[in-house]
Write a protein that holds these residues in place. Structure first.
Motif, short mmCIF file in Angstrom:
data_model
loop_
_atom_site.label_atom_id
_atom_site.label_comp_id
_atom_site.label_asym_id
_atom_site.label_seq_id
_atom_site.Cartn_x
_atom_site.Cartn_y
_atom_site.Cartn_z
N PHE A 135 0.84 -1.21 0.00
CA PHE A 135 0.00 0.00 0.00
C PHE A 135 0.87 1.24 0.00
O PHE A 135 2.04 1.23 0.39
N ILE A 142 0.62 4.26 -6.64
CA ILE A 142 -0.17 3.05 -6.82
C ILE A 142 -0.32 2.73 -8.31
O ILE A 142 -0.19 1.57 -8.74
N THR A 145 2.90 1.35 -9.59
CA THR A 145 3.10 -0.01 -9.10
C THR A 145 2.30 -1.00 -9.95
O THR A 145 2.81 -2.06 -10.35
N VAL A 158 -2.18 -4.21 -4.56
CA VAL A 158 -1.79 -2.87 -4.10
C VAL A 158 -3.03 -2.00 -3.92
O VAL A 158 -3.97 -2.06 -4.69
N LYS A 160 -4.60 1.88 -1.75
CA LYS A 160 -4.28 3.15 -1.12
C LYS A 160 -4.59 3.10 0.37
O LYS A 160 -5.67 2.68 0.77
#
Length: 275
Positions: A135, A142, A145, A158, A160
């Motif tokens: 996270f 994000i 990623t 992943v 937030k």
């Protein structure tokens, strides 16, 4: 779950406003026992009280209830990560190789990357066979990623989250974090690290680093308003009851933001071992 989240947030924002339970109760026209029950997750505030509680604690109702909501970026890296380039590069942190050596994924191992940034380390772990959850507080991080994982052909779960708000509720084998722990406010470190340790599986690893304050090193140029000082020896103090593979301190040069400067950093690798 709502009770626990709301309880934690009432404690957090009450302390940030410098209020005691008695003072908060007085402002709401309640007994301090009522506030105590909220903070111990024994009861919930009446719905009609939420606007007054929100105003008194100076935080939105949505955030008080555990939903991410920010009027402005929490970190300068929200803008920094919007560049198409990966500002930290794609080479994994050297600590990633230590995880591979100390706990190779010869079986399914769950790994959590706390504050994954642009995702280079999370994706490295996924490429090497770990079941990776990660996270970050930045939407841009994000997104990068996810793109890096897709390009590499691996999956990273992943999402937030704010390191101040996030708590574990299931077990992991490895907890990993690099350059993020200074966003944890000092008053919450005991509670957060107790949570991390409790939800680490037996024989699991914590692999962390944290910037530490040194009077002979100038403050970093980024001027992060949400960053909080750590001191030498502070991180290891949370692991008196764990086996320590490594606890070291280094000073290194950095060129983030295009301004040459230095950091002091504590590195720690600790293992959870039964009595």
């Amino acid at each position: 779950m709502l009770k626990e989240t709301l309880a934690r947030n009432i404690v957090r924002y009450r302390k940030e406003r410098g209020l005691t339970q008695e003072e908060l109760a007085a402002r709401l026209g309640l007994s301090f026992q009522a506030v105590s029950k909220w903070e111990n997750a024994q009861s919930l505030p009446e719905l009609s009280l939420l606007p007054q509680l929100s105003a008194t604690l100076q935080v939105g109702i949505d955030k008080l209830l555990g939903y991410l909501s920010y009027d402005k970026a929490v970190t300068v890296y929200e803008e920094e990560y919007k560049t198409p380039d990966y500002i930290w590069g794609l080479e994994p942190n050297s600590a990633c190789y230590q995880v591979l050596q100390l706990m190779p994924p010869t079986r399914r191992l769950k790994l959590l990357d706390i504050g994954c940034g642009e995702g280079k380390d999370a994706v490295f772990f996924a490429r090497n066979g770990y079941d990776v959850t990660a996270f970050d507080i930045t939407d841009a991080g994000i997104s990068k990623t996810k793109r890096l994982a897709e390009k590499t052909g691996v999956h990273v779960n992943v999402f937030k989250a704010d390191i101040m708000d996030f708590r574990l509720d299931s077990g992991f084998d490895v907890l990993y974090s690099s350059g993020v722990l200074h966003y944890i406010k000092p008053d919450f470190r005991d509670e957060i690290f107790d949570n991390y340790k409790r939800f680490t599986n037996e024989n699991g690893l914590h692999v962390f680093n944290v910037f530490v304050h040194k009077p002979f090193i100038a403050p970093p140029p980024e001027k992060e308003t949400n960053a909080h000082k750590w001191h030498s020896g502070e991180l290891i103090g949370h692991y008196r009851d764990w086996f320590l593979h490594e606890s070291s301190e280094v000073v290194f040069d950095c060129n983030s933001s295009g301004v040459p400067h230095q950091h002091a950093m504590t590195k720690l690798i600790a293992r959870k071992v039964s009595a």
